[in-house]
Design a protein around this motif. Structure first.
Motif, PDB file in Angstrom:
ATOM      1  N   VAL A  97       0.855  -1.187   0.000  1.00 58.09           N
ATOM      2  CA  VAL A  97       0.000   0.000   0.000  1.00 58.09           C
ATOM      3  C   VAL A  97       0.891   1.238   0.000  1.00 58.09           C
ATOM      4  O   VAL A  97       1.755   1.379   0.861  1.00 58.09           O
ATOM      5  CB  VAL A  97      -0.931   0.030   1.242  1.00 58.09           C
ATOM      6  N   ASP A  98       0.683   2.121  -0.972  1.00 53.72           N
ATOM      7  CA  ASP A  98       1.365   3.412  -0.975  1.00 53.72           C
ATOM      8  C   ASP A  98       0.465   4.389  -0.219  1.00 53.72           C
ATOM      9  O   ASP A  98      -0.527   4.880  -0.749  1.00 53.72           O
ATOM     10  CB  ASP A  98       1.604   3.891  -2.406  1.00 53.72           C
TER      11      ASP A  98
ATOM     12  N   VAL B 111      -8.010  -0.825   3.226  1.00 56.71           N
ATOM     13  CA  VAL B 111      -9.147  -1.057   4.119  1.00 56.71           C
ATOM     14  C   VAL B 111      -8.870  -2.267   5.012  1.00 56.71           C
ATOM     15  O   VAL B 111      -9.132  -2.248   6.222  1.00 56.71           O
ATOM     16  CB  VAL B 111     -10.451  -1.250   3.310  1.00 56.71           C
ATOM     17  N   ALA B 112      -8.325  -3.325   4.440  1.00 61.38           N
ATOM     18  CA  ALA B 112      -8.015  -4.528   5.213  1.00 61.38           C
ATOM     19  C   ALA B 112      -6.962  -4.237   6.282  1.00 61.38           C
ATOM     20  O   ALA B 112      -7.086  -4.715   7.425  1.00 61.38           O
ATOM     21  CB  ALA B 112      -7.544  -5.641   4.285  1.00 61.38           C
ATOM     22  N   VAL B 113      -5.956  -3.465   5.945  1.00 62.61           N
ATOM     23  CA  VAL B 113      -4.910  -3.113   6.916  1.00 62.61           C
ATOM     24  C   VAL B 113      -5.504  -2.288   8.042  1.00 62.61           C
ATOM     25  O   VAL B 113      -5.243  -2.531   9.228  1.00 62.61           O
ATOM     26  CB  VAL B 113      -3.744  -2.369   6.224  1.00 62.61           C
TER      27      VAL B 113
ATOM     28  N   SER C 160     -13.525  -0.565  14.770  1.00 64.00           N
ATOM     29  CA  SER C 160     -14.797  -1.283  14.636  1.00 64.00           C
ATOM     30  C   SER C 160     -15.301  -1.312  13.201  1.00 64.00           C
ATOM     31  O   SER C 160     -16.007  -2.231  12.807  1.00 64.00           O
ATOM     32  CB  SER C 160     -15.863  -0.645  15.532  1.00 64.00           C
ATOM     33  N   GLU C 161     -14.951  -0.289  12.426  1.00 65.79           N
ATOM     34  CA  GLU C 161     -15.477  -0.158  11.061  1.00 65.79           C
ATOM     35  C   GLU C 161     -14.530   0.730  10.261  1.00 65.79           C
ATOM     36  O   GLU C 161     -13.895   1.623  10.816  1.00 65.79           O
ATOM     37  CB  GLU C 161     -16.867   0.483  11.134  1.00 65.79           C
ATOM     38  N   VAL C 162     -14.445   0.487   8.961  1.00 63.89           N
ATOM     39  CA  VAL C 162     -13.617   1.319   8.089  1.00 63.89           C
ATOM     40  C   VAL C 162     -14.500   1.864   6.966  1.00 63.89           C
ATOM     41  O   VAL C 162     -15.155   1.108   6.264  1.00 63.89           O
ATOM     42  CB  VAL C 162     -12.432   0.526   7.499  1.00 63.89           C
ATOM     43  N   ASP C 163     -14.523   3.173   6.836  1.00 63.34           N
ATOM     44  CA  ASP C 163     -15.277   3.860   5.791  1.00 63.34           C
ATOM     45  C   ASP C 163     -14.288   4.189   4.661  1.00 63.34           C
ATOM     46  O   ASP C 163     -13.413   5.029   4.833  1.00 63.34           O
ATOM     47  CB  ASP C 163     -15.915   5.113   6.362  1.00 63.34           C
ATOM     48  N   ASN C 164     -14.444   3.537   3.525  1.00 65.86           N
ATOM     49  CA  ASN C 164     -13.524   3.693   2.403  1.00 65.86           C
ATOM     50  C   ASN C 164     -13.987   4.835   1.505  1.00 65.86           C
ATOM     51  O   ASN C 164     -14.964   4.712   0.772  1.00 65.86           O
ATOM     52  CB  ASN C 164     -13.445   2.398   1.613  1.00 65.86           C
TER      53      ASN C 164
END
Length: 87
Positions: free
Chosen positions: A38-39, A68-70, A78-82
């Motif tokens: 990931v850059d 997002v996975a990282v 708890s959650e990732v907003d991409n």
């Protein structure tokens, strides 16, 4: 020695349930910076509670998915907003 006027003024410090947002943002940014695939140079990490918001740009959709996975793998997230875009 110079004595400065206190700024606390008897008010209680702000309380956070769970980890402090600055700590969580820094932990996710650190994880992204050491991820080899990931850059993260154009990724901005912000925190709302324990939800992480990733914004900025990456090279490919696969790189956005990996970011997002990282971020999701960091403790207390708890959650990732991409909100990442790619070229």
């Amino acid at each position: 020695m110079v004595f400065k006027e206190g700024t606390f003024n008897g008010e209680l410090p702000e309380h956070f349930d769970g980890p402090h947002p600055a700590w969580l943002e820094a932990a996710v940014a650190d994880a992204l910076s050491v991820a080899g695939d990931v850059d993260a140079s154009d990724i901005t990490v912000t925190c709302k509670g324990t939800r992480i918001i990733l914004s900025g740009s990456v090279g490919t959709a696969e790189e956005a998915d990996r970011a997002v996975a990282v971020a999701a793998s960091v403790k207390d997230v708890s959650e990732v907003d991409n909100r990442l875009s790619w070229l």
